[in-house]
Write a protein that holds these residues in place. Structure first.
Motif, mmCIF file in Angstrom:
data_model
loop_
_atom_site.group_PDB
_atom_site.id
_atom_site.type_symbol
_atom_site.label_atom_id
_atom_site.label_comp_id
_atom_site.label_asym_id
_atom_site.label_seq_id
_atom_site.Cartn_x
_atom_site.Cartn_y
_atom_site.Cartn_z
ATOM 1 N N VAL A 193 0.838 -1.200 0.000
ATOM 2 C CA VAL A 193 0.000 0.000 0.000
ATOM 3 C C VAL A 193 0.877 1.255 0.000
ATOM 4 N N VAL A 194 2.020 1.179 0.636
ATOM 5 C CA VAL A 194 2.963 2.315 0.584
ATOM 6 C C VAL A 194 3.417 2.551 -0.854
ATOM 7 N N GLN A 195 3.744 1.469 -1.545
ATOM 8 C CA GLN A 195 4.157 1.573 -2.945
ATOM 9 C C GLN A 195 3.045 2.175 -3.800
ATOM 10 N N ALA A 196 1.812 1.725 -3.580
ATOM 11 C CA ALA A 196 0.676 2.242 -4.351
ATOM 12 C C ALA A 196 0.435 3.716 -4.058
ATOM 13 N N LEU A 197 0.495 4.102 -2.782
ATOM 14 C CA LEU A 197 0.245 5.495 -2.406
ATOM 15 C C LEU A 197 1.345 6.420 -2.918
ATOM 16 N N LYS A 198 2.578 5.926 -2.970
ATOM 17 C CA LYS A 198 3.668 6.735 -3.538
ATOM 18 C C LYS A 198 3.413 7.002 -5.018
ATOM 19 N N ARG A 199 2.945 5.983 -5.715
ATOM 20 C CA ARG A 199 2.631 6.165 -7.137
ATOM 21 C C ARG A 199 1.489 7.162 -7.319
ATOM 22 N N ILE A 200 0.467 7.041 -6.482
ATOM 23 C CA ILE A 200 -0.669 7.966 -6.561
ATOM 24 C C ILE A 200 -0.209 9.391 -6.268
ATOM 25 N N PHE A 201 0.704 9.563 -5.317
ATOM 26 C CA PHE A 201 1.248 10.892 -5.027
ATOM 27 C C PHE A 201 1.947 11.467 -6.260
ATOM 28 N N LEU A 202 2.772 10.653 -6.902
ATOM 29 C CA LEU A 202 3.503 11.121 -8.082
ATOM 30 C C LEU A 202 2.547 11.516 -9.208
ATOM 31 N N LEU A 203 1.503 10.722 -9.412
ATOM 32 C CA LEU A 203 0.536 11.034 -10.471
ATOM 33 C C LEU A 203 -0.272 12.281 -10.134
ATOM 34 N N SER A 204 -0.508 12.516 -8.851
ATOM 35 C CA SER A 204 -1.310 13.662 -8.431
ATOM 36 C C SER A 204 -0.493 14.945 -8.384
ATOM 37 N N ASP A 205 0.822 14.821 -8.281
ATOM 38 C CA ASP A 205 1.712 15.986 -8.241
ATOM 39 C C ASP A 205 1.954 16.470 -9.675
ATOM 40 N N LYS A 206 0.974 17.160 -10.213
ATOM 41 C CA LYS A 206 0.999 17.530 -11.632
ATOM 42 C C LYS A 206 2.174 18.443 -11.986
ATOM 43 N N ASP A 207 2.536 19.356 -11.086
ATOM 44 C CA ASP A 207 3.644 20.262 -11.397
ATOM 45 C C ASP A 207 5.001 19.690 -10.988
ATOM 46 N N GLN A 208 4.996 18.484 -10.422
ATOM 47 C CA GLN A 208 6.222 17.750 -10.079
ATOM 48 C C GLN A 208 7.186 18.553 -9.206
ATOM 49 N N ASP A 209 6.614 19.232 -8.214
ATOM 50 C CA ASP A 209 7.467 19.968 -7.279
ATOM 51 C C ASP A 209 7.623 19.219 -5.962
ATOM 52 N N ASN A 210 7.134 17.968 -5.917
ATOM 53 C CA ASN A 210 7.213 17.093 -4.737
ATOM 54 C C ASN A 210 6.312 17.533 -3.592
ATOM 55 N N PRO A 259 4.127 25.124 4.546
ATOM 56 C CA PRO A 259 3.216 26.217 4.181
ATOM 57 C C PRO A 259 3.567 26.814 2.816
ATOM 58 N N ASP A 260 2.537 27.175 2.086
ATOM 59 C CA ASP A 260 2.641 27.790 0.747
ATOM 60 C C ASP A 260 3.144 26.817 -0.323
ATOM 61 N N LYS A 261 3.450 25.589 0.075
ATOM 62 C CA LYS A 261 3.868 24.584 -0.913
ATOM 63 C C LYS A 261 2.908 23.402 -0.941
ATOM 64 N N GLY A 262 2.693 22.784 0.237
ATOM 65 C CA GLY A 262 1.728 21.703 0.278
ATOM 66 C C GLY A 262 2.196 20.512 1.082
ATOM 67 N N ILE A 263 1.475 19.408 0.920
ATOM 68 C CA ILE A 263 1.752 18.163 1.636
ATOM 69 C C ILE A 263 2.859 17.397 0.904
ATOM 70 N N THR A 264 3.831 16.927 1.653
ATOM 71 C CA THR A 264 4.926 16.156 1.061
ATOM 72 C C THR A 264 4.502 14.699 0.874
ATOM 73 N N LYS A 265 5.380 13.930 0.216
ATOM 74 C CA LYS A 265 5.096 12.501 0.039
ATOM 75 C C LYS A 265 4.991 11.803 1.394
ATOM 76 N N ASP A 266 5.913 12.127 2.321
ATOM 77 C CA ASP A 266 5.848 11.547 3.665
ATOM 78 C C ASP A 266 4.549 11.947 4.359
ATOM 79 N N GLY A 267 4.138 13.205 4.159
ATOM 80 C CA GLY A 267 2.892 13.670 4.760
ATOM 81 C C GLY A 267 1.690 12.921 4.224
ATOM 82 N N PHE A 268 1.701 12.632 2.937
ATOM 83 C CA PHE A 268 0.600 11.893 2.315
ATOM 84 C C PHE A 268 0.522 10.479 2.889
ATOM 85 N N LEU A 269 1.676 9.845 3.092
ATOM 86 C CA LEU A 269 1.703 8.501 3.664
ATOM 87 C C LEU A 269 1.248 8.520 5.124
ATOM 88 N N VAL A 270 1.712 9.501 5.881
ATOM 89 C CA VAL A 270 1.321 9.601 7.289
ATOM 90 C C VAL A 270 -0.178 9.857 7.413
#
Length: 653
Positions: A193-210, A259-270
């Motif tokens: 599920v961690v692997q799947a959620l990481k992929r979903i994060f990458l696909l959702s990060d449209k501007d690829q700023d992490n 702030p002003d950037k967003g949720i990180t990949k670690d934040g999305f997993l947490v």
């Protein structure tokens, strides 16, 4: 896909209230005097329920007096609703019931329910029923010791407290199982599920700023749950992630939200880990299922490999929507805007996939198509590569479209060409002209050292080199070219090295060939005889459009040591004389590639065995002249004979 029907088997010590729970759920009120065991009750799905809910749920009551029936029902269950009500029945949960389940070899989710909690009313606020994380000391040891226990809940059949919630938890254990998501023993999300959620994060990060900014989170929320996220809920999530990543907290040192950037990949997993801990399994599954994940955390085969009904003589190409998606994908990952994808950019692009397709590695990607001076694939080469992939194996394309995040049915990115019809002329069948095809497959066939590899390299715009490297296995090149009128086509050139005869003997492979390019070295006297023998050996090749090519035309032309010379041989086959081509003559190369494409577009004009229309007309004219001359001669002879026979009668009169 929702499970059609699930069986919920209620078990526990006698007198804990199993039957009253069922009646309270079905009737909506408490009934005290009931029979010992109720018959199975079927509850249909509410129309407002999730599409992943079962169409019906069967509640099965049990009695401990009949152990054989009890064991049979347990083995047919999808989920176990285990009920206790006091200290003694609680002790038997561990000492008897959990041991019984394991001795029967059951691997089923268990919902542990403490019934007769009559101090809680239907509308009590003493327990937050939306938060199923249990703090009661009596639940925690069981949750820690038995991974089968999905969750625990308190209920009261008398006051209707959380009876519906307990039933929902039983359904959810099947429709939104926690077992694939969360390891309660270590308190972590499971690797898949961690692997799947990481992929979903990458696909959702449209501007690829992490980072997932507010717009990206809103888009993700709408995709997964069909609605925009409430601003207060979003602010609550941000604050929660900020708080737990502060000093002295569990995630000190982790950047979960900036702030002003967003949720990180670690934040999305947490965040998803918190959902799992609080029993919000359906939220995680809502995210996963929106991205086509199954209960086993693999992407659905139906999404990756949708069924297509393809006529035997049709081909599959990218549709305008498919090309547009691939163009956008290229531009999004071309970070330095240099018009090419370097190794780093390609690695990041394929990060959401299992890696580059095996077909690509087998065909020496990216050198199977157009690259720039630094060896980076260009947009032209990128589209050509996918055009070739779709033509050769469209299932690779549909799978990777899903991996790349194509939002719609992958079939919409493809189009099926019209079936290739056959026509008859001079007693033979030939392929009819093609009007809707944009991708053509050409086999380059000829003797070793005749210049096939150099031809493929020239097709990709690479300079000629004197260094000879034998082709042991298949070699492929794909590029686009433009014909008169501005129409663009993709041409796939394939040579087979040592596997040439094996390929040409394979009817399925030959059937997928649109045009056969027979090449020989015009400076090698032994080169052309190879083609003559090849055509004799493989009679099926005469059913394909053919283009003969004399390569190395910049060198001295020699007489071929063969019983028949190239021009004479092509005349016998009624096809054009060989084109004289050199890898050092760009104009001749362009002429050849256009000729190959035109031969694929109009097969009848280039298939051996059919005299040109002019020769047919000339033969017909000669035949007509002979018929007319014969007729005139016959009439003259007949007239002369009749006149001679009539002459005595005239004289006698």
């Amino acid at each position: 896909m929702a499970k059609e029907t699930i069986r919920v088997v209620l078990c526990g010590d006698d007198g804990v209230g199993k039957s009253t729970l069922i009646v309270s759920l079905v009737k909506g009120r408490f009934i005290s005097n009931l029979q010992d065991v109720l018959p199975p009750v079927t509850i249909p799905r509410d129309f407002s329920s999730s599409p992943y809910s079962p169409k019906s749920t069967i509640l099965v009551d049990t009695c401990n007096a009949n152990q054989a029936t009890l064991q049979r029902e347990l083995k047919s269950a999808d989920v176990i609703w285990l009920v206790y009500s006091d200290h003694d029945s609680y002790e038997r949960v561990s000492l008897y019931w959990m041991m019984t389940f394991r001795s029967l070899g059951l691997n089923l989710p268990v919902i542990l329910c403490k019934n007769k909690c009559d101090e809680y009313g239907e509308n009590t606020a003493a327990v937050d029923s939306t938060d199923t994380k249990v703090e009661d000391e009596e639940f925690i040891p069981i949750l820690m010791e038995y991974k089968e226990v999905d969750t625990c809940i308190k209920t009261s059949a008398r006051t209707q407290f959380d009876v519906n919630q307990a039933f929902y938890l039983c359904q959810r254990a099947i429709t939104n199982p926690i077992a694939p998501l969360f390891d309660a023993r270590v308190g972590e999300l499971k690797p898949l599920v961690v692997q799947a959620l990481k992929r979903i994060f990458l696909l959702s990060d449209k501007d690829q700023d992490n980072y997932l900014n507010d717009d990206e989170i809103t888009t993700l929320q709408r995709k997964c749950f069909g609605r925009s996220i409430d601003i207060n809920e979003l602010n609550f999530i941000k604050k929660a992630l900020s708080d737990i990543s502060s000093p002295t907290q569990e995630y000190d040192g982790y950047m979960l939200y900036v702030p002003d950037k967003g949720i990180t990949k670690d934040g999305f997993l947490v965040l998803n880990k918190i959902y799992a801990e609080k029993g919000r399994h359906e939220t995680i599954w809502g995210i996963l299922r929106a991205f086509q994940y199954t209960d086993s955390l693999s992407i659905k085969d139906k999404a990756l490999f949708p069924k297509l009904n393809v006529p035997d003589t049709s081909s599959i190409e990218l549709s305008p929507k498919g090309y547009r998606f691939l163009v956008d994908l290229f531009l999004r990952f071309d970070k330095d805007n240099d018009g090419g994808l370097n190794d780093t950019e390609l690695t990041f692009l394929f990060k959401c996939t299992p890696g580059q397709p095996k077909l690509w590695s087998e065909t020496n990607f990216p050198y199977s198509t157009v690259v720039n001076s630094r060896g980076c694939i260009t947009l032209q080469g990128w589209l050509a590569q996918w055009s070739m992939t779709t033509f050769l194996d469209y299932k690779i394309t549909t799978a990777y479209l899903v991996y790349f995040g194509f939002q719609e049915d992958a079939r919409l990115a493809l189009q099926i060409t019209k079936p290739r019809k056959m026509r008859r002329r001079a007693g033979r069948l030939y392929r009819s002209p093609l009007s809707d095809r944009k991708v053509f497959n050409c086999f380059i066939v000829g003797k070793a050292k005749s210049g096939k590899s150099s031809l493929l390299e020239s097709f990709l715009g690479r300079p000629f080199t004197e260094t000879y490297s034998p082709t042991l296995g298949p070699h492929i090149a794909v590029n686009s070219l433009e014909l008169k009128g501005g129409k663009q086509y993709y041409l796939i050139l394939q040579e087979f090295g040592g596997q040439e005869n094996v390929i040409l003997e394979n009817r399925d492979k030959v059937k997928n060939c649109d045009v056969l390019c027979l090449v020989y070295d015009s400076s090698d006297p032994e080169s052309f005889s190879y083609l003559v023998e090849l055509v004799k050996r493989h009679e099926d090749l005469k059913d394909l459009p053919v283009v003969f090519v004399a390569l190395k035309a910049d060198l001295d032309k020699v007489q071929q040591r063969c019983y028949i010379q190239p021009d004479e041989f092509t005349e016998q086959l009624f096809v054009d004389h060989p084109l004289h081509i050199s890898s050092t003559w760009p104009s001749s190369l362009n002429e050849l590639f256009i000729k190959i494409t035109e031969a694929a577009l109009a097969p009848g004009k280039n298939t051996p065995g059919f005299p040109p229309e002019s020769k047919i007309n000339e033969a017909e004219y000669r035949q007509a002249v002979m018929i007319v001359a014969s007729t005139v001669g016959f009439i003259s002879l007949f007239t002369f004979t009749v006149m001679k026979l009539l002459k005595p009668f005239k004289d006698g009169s």
